[in-house]
Enzyme design. Structure first.
Site, PDB file in Angstrom:
ATOM      1  N   CYS A  77       0.148   3.895   2.665  1.00  0.00           N
ATOM      2  CA  CYS A  77       0.614   3.434   3.989  1.00  0.00           C
ATOM      3  C   CYS A  77       2.079   3.778   4.175  1.00  0.00           C
ATOM      4  O   CYS A  77       2.515   4.193   5.256  1.00  0.00           O
ATOM      5  CB  CYS A  77       0.458   1.922   4.125  1.00  0.00           C
ATOM      6  SG  CYS A  77      -1.234   1.343   4.038  1.00  0.00           S
TER       7      CYS A  77
ATOM      8  N   CYS B  54       0.842  -1.208   0.000  1.00  0.00           N
ATOM      9  CA  CYS B  54       0.000   0.000   0.000  1.00  0.00           C
ATOM     10  C   CYS B  54       0.873   1.252   0.000  1.00  0.00           C
ATOM     11  O   CYS B  54       1.569   1.535   0.970  1.00  0.00           O
ATOM     12  CB  CYS B  54      -0.913  -0.066   1.218  1.00  0.00           C
ATOM     13  SG  CYS B  54      -1.606   1.481   1.780  1.00  0.00           S
TER      14      CYS B  54
END
Ligand SMILES: [Zn+2]
Length: 145
Positions: free
Chosen positions: A71, A68
């Site tokens: 993230c 991600c």
């Protein structure tokens, strides 16, 4: 003043710390390591109940995954916030791929997701990365008492 319970980030033993001493770099009574590291700890099935349920202070969890992108860009913001908000809050990270049973229990539908817990109970949740000022505002607005 009443002692408050803080879980050691190293050995997961619950320590009782006088509330007025929480800012004095308290050490774990068992392993003698610091109870606050100025950075997030990693949650896994072996420590999640101790970290969430035995900490008197609220615990903020960043649920993330290695694939991600948002993230990854949020990680340094979260780490910086840990240095600012400890010892008032405990900061923790959950790798949703490494611990899918926990991610499922918390019904994580998108990442990053931030979940704020107080004594094991979820009290606030947000999806998506935030800037440091946004995160500070979000935490200050949380009803933690
Ligand atoms: Zn310890």
């Amino acid at each position: 003043m009443n002692p408050i319970q803080i879980t050691c980030p190293n050995c997961n033993v619950a320590n009782r710390v006088p509330e007025e001493r929480i800012g004095d770099k308290p050490q774990c009574g068992k392993c003698k390591k610091p109870l606050f590291l100025g950075k997030p700890l990693d949650l896994h099935p072996g420590n999640v109940n101790a970290v969430l349920g035995k900490n008197y202070i609220p615990v903020l969890v960043d649920c993330w995954a290695s694939w991600c992108g948002p993230c990854k860009s949020f990680a340094p913001v979260f780490e910086q916030a840990a240095g600012i908000f400890e010892p008032g809050f405990r900061f923790a990270k959950l790798d949703t791929e490494a611990a899918p049973s926990i991610a499922e229990r918390w019904a994580i539908r998108s990442i990053p997701t931030l979940i704020l817990f107080k004594q094991g109970k979820e009290i606030q949740r947000a999806s998506g990365a935030m800037s440091l000022p946004q995160l500070q505002q979000w935490l200050r607005a949380a009803n933690i008492n």
